[in-house]
Design a protein around this motif. Structure first.
Motif, mmCIF file in Angstrom:
data_model
loop_
_atom_site.group_PDB
_atom_site.id
_atom_site.type_symbol
_atom_site.label_atom_id
_atom_site.label_comp_id
_atom_site.label_asym_id
_atom_site.label_seq_id
_atom_site.Cartn_x
_atom_site.Cartn_y
_atom_site.Cartn_z
ATOM 1 N N VAL A 219 51.612 34.506 47.267
ATOM 2 C CA VAL A 219 51.091 33.513 48.204
ATOM 3 C C VAL A 219 50.661 32.284 47.412
ATOM 4 O O VAL A 219 49.875 32.406 46.465
ATOM 5 C CB VAL A 219 49.863 34.063 48.991
ATOM 6 C CG1 VAL A 219 49.503 33.119 50.135
ATOM 7 C CG2 VAL A 219 50.125 35.463 49.504
ATOM 8 N N SER A 220 51.210 31.136 47.756
ATOM 9 C CA SER A 220 50.855 29.921 47.022
ATOM 10 C C SER A 220 51.084 28.694 47.886
ATOM 11 O O SER A 220 52.206 28.463 48.339
ATOM 12 C CB SER A 220 51.700 29.815 45.746
ATOM 13 O OG SER A 220 51.487 28.576 45.109
ATOM 14 N N GLN A 221 50.046 27.942 48.119
ATOM 15 C CA GLN A 221 50.176 26.706 48.888
ATOM 16 C C GLN A 221 51.220 25.813 48.232
ATOM 17 O O GLN A 221 52.186 25.401 48.863
ATOM 18 C CB GLN A 221 48.812 25.998 48.964
ATOM 19 C CG GLN A 221 48.758 24.766 49.849
ATOM 20 C CD GLN A 221 49.384 23.513 49.235
ATOM 21 O OE1 GLN A 221 50.210 22.856 49.875
ATOM 22 N NE2 GLN A 221 49.054 23.209 48.002
ATOM 23 N N SER A 222 51.013 25.503 46.960
ATOM 24 C CA SER A 222 51.872 24.540 46.256
ATOM 25 C C SER A 222 53.225 25.122 45.886
ATOM 26 O O SER A 222 54.200 24.395 45.744
ATOM 27 C CB SER A 222 51.169 24.076 44.981
ATOM 28 O OG SER A 222 51.007 25.177 44.096
ATOM 29 N N GLY A 223 53.264 26.428 45.676
ATOM 30 C CA GLY A 223 54.494 27.047 45.181
ATOM 31 C C GLY A 223 54.749 26.761 43.712
ATOM 32 O O GLY A 223 55.823 27.074 43.192
ATOM 33 N N THR B 199 52.028 27.240 41.192
ATOM 34 C CA THR B 199 50.987 27.823 40.340
ATOM 35 C C THR B 199 51.618 28.744 39.287
ATOM 36 O O THR B 199 52.306 29.711 39.619
ATOM 37 C CB THR B 199 49.967 28.581 41.221
ATOM 38 O OG1 THR B 199 49.408 27.636 42.131
ATOM 39 C CG2 THR B 199 48.881 29.220 40.391
ATOM 40 N N LEU C 21 38.792 20.822 38.766
ATOM 41 C CA LEU C 21 39.684 21.577 39.631
ATOM 42 C C LEU C 21 40.898 20.711 39.963
ATOM 43 O O LEU C 21 40.744 19.547 40.323
ATOM 44 C CB LEU C 21 38.927 21.929 40.923
ATOM 45 C CG LEU C 21 39.375 23.146 41.707
ATOM 46 C CD1 LEU C 21 39.269 24.418 40.887
ATOM 47 C CD2 LEU C 21 38.524 23.285 42.961
ATOM 48 N N ALA C 22 42.076 21.284 39.821
ATOM 49 C CA ALA C 22 43.300 20.540 40.151
ATOM 50 C C ALA C 22 43.936 21.185 41.381
ATOM 51 O O ALA C 22 43.717 22.353 41.662
ATOM 52 C CB ALA C 22 44.266 20.580 38.982
ATOM 53 N N LYS C 23 44.712 20.403 42.093
ATOM 54 C CA LYS C 23 45.350 20.929 43.304
ATOM 55 C C LYS C 23 46.346 22.025 42.950
ATOM 56 O O LYS C 23 46.476 23.003 43.655
ATOM 57 C CB LYS C 23 46.041 19.783 44.056
ATOM 58 C CG LYS C 23 46.654 20.195 45.398
ATOM 59 C CD LYS C 23 45.578 20.583 46.395
ATOM 60 C CE LYS C 23 46.123 21.104 47.710
ATOM 61 N NZ LYS C 23 45.143 21.933 48.418
ATOM 62 N N CYS D 233 46.430 33.278 43.592
ATOM 63 C CA CYS D 233 45.246 32.743 42.905
ATOM 64 C C CYS D 233 44.339 32.021 43.903
ATOM 65 O O CYS D 233 44.815 31.466 44.890
ATOM 66 C CB CYS D 233 45.634 31.693 41.863
ATOM 67 S SG CYS D 233 46.780 32.270 40.625
ATOM 68 N N GLY D 234 43.074 31.976 43.578
ATOM 69 C CA GLY D 234 42.121 31.135 44.313
ATOM 70 C C GLY D 234 42.065 31.469 45.796
ATOM 71 O O GLY D 234 41.980 32.638 46.201
ATOM 72 N N THR D 235 42.129 30.442 46.582
ATOM 73 C CA THR D 235 42.038 30.605 48.029
ATOM 74 C C THR D 235 43.198 31.444 48.566
ATOM 75 O O THR D 235 43.022 32.246 49.486
ATOM 76 C CB THR D 235 42.003 29.204 48.685
ATOM 77 O OG1 THR D 235 40.739 28.623 48.376
ATOM 78 C CG2 THR D 235 42.173 29.271 50.173
ATOM 79 N N SER E 289 41.483 24.064 49.509
ATOM 80 C CA SER E 289 42.461 24.423 50.543
ATOM 81 C C SER E 289 41.771 24.852 51.836
ATOM 82 O O SER E 289 40.822 25.625 51.826
ATOM 83 C CB SER E 289 43.336 25.552 50.012
ATOM 84 O OG SER E 289 44.287 25.925 50.986
ATOM 85 N N VAL F 187 41.823 18.928 47.303
ATOM 86 C CA VAL F 187 41.983 20.031 46.342
ATOM 87 C C VAL F 187 41.557 21.356 46.973
ATOM 88 O O VAL F 187 42.222 22.376 46.821
ATOM 89 C CB VAL F 187 41.197 19.732 45.039
ATOM 90 C CG1 VAL F 187 41.098 20.979 44.176
ATOM 91 C CG2 VAL F 187 41.888 18.603 44.261
ATOM 92 N N VAL G 85 47.855 24.185 39.476
ATOM 93 C CA VAL G 85 47.671 24.407 38.050
ATOM 94 C C VAL G 85 48.948 25.034 37.478
ATOM 95 O O VAL G 85 49.281 26.181 37.780
ATOM 96 C CB VAL G 85 46.439 25.296 37.766
ATOM 97 C CG1 VAL G 85 46.300 25.547 36.263
ATOM 98 C CG2 VAL G 85 45.186 24.620 38.298
ATOM 99 N N GLU H 275 33.212 25.366 45.076
ATOM 100 C CA GLU H 275 34.234 24.426 44.597
ATOM 101 C C GLU H 275 33.843 22.972 44.826
ATOM 102 O O GLU H 275 34.080 22.135 43.967
ATOM 103 C CB GLU H 275 35.574 24.673 45.318
ATOM 104 C CG GLU H 275 36.385 25.828 44.780
ATOM 105 C CD GLU H 275 37.721 25.987 45.506
ATOM 106 O OE1 GLU H 275 38.657 26.516 44.894
ATOM 107 O OE2 GLU H 275 37.842 25.623 46.703
HETATM 108 C C1 BG6 Z 1 43.751 26.299 42.207
HETATM 109 C C2 BG6 Z 1 43.401 25.299 43.277
HETATM 110 O O1 BG6 Z 1 44.035 25.699 41.014
HETATM 111 O O2 BG6 Z 1 44.857 27.055 42.642
HETATM 112 C C3 BG6 Z 1 42.949 26.091 44.486
HETATM 113 O O3 BG6 Z 1 42.387 24.443 42.852
HETATM 114 C C4 BG6 Z 1 44.075 26.983 44.943
HETATM 115 O O4 BG6 Z 1 42.583 25.216 45.551
HETATM 116 C C5 BG6 Z 1 44.643 27.830 43.794
HETATM 117 O O5 BG6 Z 1 43.617 27.849 45.946
HETATM 118 C C6 BG6 Z 1 45.986 28.409 44.173
HETATM 119 O O6 BG6 Z 1 46.905 27.371 44.442
HETATM 120 P P1 BG6 Z 1 48.250 27.629 45.188
HETATM 121 O O7 BG6 Z 1 48.940 26.297 45.262
HETATM 122 O O8 BG6 Z 1 49.029 28.621 44.345
HETATM 123 O O9 BG6 Z 1 47.909 28.184 46.519
#
Ligand code: BG6
Length: 367
Positions: A104-108, A110, A360-362, A58-60, A158, A156, A364, A246
């Motif tokens: 792919v997920s920064q937070s792991g 989503t 926008l949340a870091k 998702c997203g970035t 990335s 928030v 979701v 964003e």
């Molecule tokens: C969105 C964030 O909700 O989720 C974005 O606001 C992010 O910044 C996207 O790119 C995906 O998040 P993640 O943690 O799965 O990389």
């Protein structure tokens, strides 16, 4: 904790050279000729059996996956599709046991990406996670995990997590190429050597931050702008546009440079800013002719080009920002950095909350 920076986003942009070094550390053999991913549990037989790759995010992270598609296809020659996670599950994707699904997920954490991971596993695919958080839900449920060593990302929007995801895609593709024989040792060594230069090259871009601040301030008075690029420049244009929207709330659209004339060229009017990525030598002439199309309609063009190609590009654009020379496949790891800084300074000029943009949340955790 912002280490002297005004915002986390700026701090994290400046941490990218370190994130690159940390993400590569221990993963490149001492002789510089191969990639070692000792954390991967997949066998050579399995790698040989992969018929296609699905990248889901998702997203970035999705934009990193779009770059990842080109990188895997060109280096490892495996067909790749990249999907937005919230769409993937509902289009009956053809997932077979010889499909490798990369989430792919920064937070792991989503939820959409986690749901896609579960759908992939239910269909018998192997799942590889690229994440910044070792103990996250996505890391726990995936068959394999490649960690981006970007360090905690607080803003928030990335930045360093995205660029570290690119580094992981390069490493993974080279690792696959070694098994699949799609690149010889000299080619692998050349790419790895160029990757080792990326941290210093990012530093040299960061040294020009004030130039980008001036550009951002002039852009910030416009209601709308365009990002254009061809080939691997296009997903970078998408990411540049997303970042700007964003955090500055300025409307923008990213278009493949050659597609503008098949669509919304009519929206290019006198004074509309266009940010054109022109880093791909093979596509250089074509992109320059697309720039001429927008110039003819009065656009004010900022080109993001390569050192050494200034003369030709300068004739076509109003302002040129040059990034250091690297291999064409590696340019996204550099060209996104000026776009991050432009977004940051535009948001700042407009007085917005850079680190906590509205709506926008870091991470979701609802679908
Ligand atoms: C969105 C964030 O909700 O989720 C974005 O606001 C992010 O910044 C996207 O790119 C995906 O998040 P993640 O943690 O799965 O990389």
């Amino acid at each position: 904790e912002k280490a002297g920076f005004d915002h986390f986003m700026l701090k994290e942009i400046y941490e990218q050279p370190k994130a690159y070094r940390d993400t590569m550390l221990g993963r490149v053999a001492d002789d510089g000729k191969s990639v070692q991913l000792s954390e991967l549990t997949m066998t050579k037989d399995y790698i040989n059996s992969i018929r296609k790759v699905h990248i889901v995010a998702c997203g970035t992270a999705y934009h990193a996956g779009l770059v990842g598609k080109t990188v895997i296809e060109s280096i490892a020659r495996i067909p790749v599709e990249t999907d937005v996670a919230s769409e993937y599950r509902y289009r009956s994707p053809i997932i077979t046991p010889d499909t490798l699904v990369i989430v792919v997920s920064q937070s792991g954490e989503t939820a959409d990406t986690l749901a896609a991971l579960r759908e992939a596993k239910r269909n018998g695919a192997r799942v590889l996670a690229i994440t910044n958080v070792v103990g996250s839900s996505i890391a726990r449920e995936a068959d394999d995990v490649l960690v981006t060593l970007a360090g905690p990302e607080i803003a928030v929007a990335s930045t360093k997590a995205y660029t570290s995801q690119l580094v992981v895609f390069y490493l993974l593709s080279l690792y696959f190429a070694d098994t699949l024989g799609t690149k010889n040792t000299a080619e692998v060594s050349e790419i790895l050597a160029a990757m080792q230069e990326l941290p210093e090259q990012v530093e040299s871009i960061l040294e020009q931050a004030l130039v980008l601040r001036d550009i951002a301030e002039s852009i910030s008075s416009h209601p709308s702008l365009f990002f254009i690029g061809r080939g691997i420049d296009y997903p970078v244009a998408l990411e540049g546009s997303l970042k700007l929207k964003e955090i500055s709330y300025i409307h923008s659209e990213a278009y493949p440079a050659g597609e503008l004339k098949h669509g919304t060229l009519a929206l290019i009017e006198e004074g509309v800013p266009v940010i054109a990525l022109v880093t791909q030598e093979e596509l250089y002439e074509k992109t320059l002719s697309n720039i001429k199309e927008v110039k003819a309609r009065g656009a004010n063009v900022l080109g993001i080009g390569n050192v050494g190609y200034e003369e030709e590009a300068n004739k076509s654009v109003d302002t040129l920002f040059s990034i250091p020379r690297t291999l064409p496949i590696l340019t996204p790891a550099l060209s996104v950095v000026p776009l991050q800084l432009i977004s940051y300074y535009a948001s700042l000029a407009l007085g917005h909350d850079v680190d906590k943009p509205r709506n926008l949340a870091k991470s979701v955790t609802v679908e």
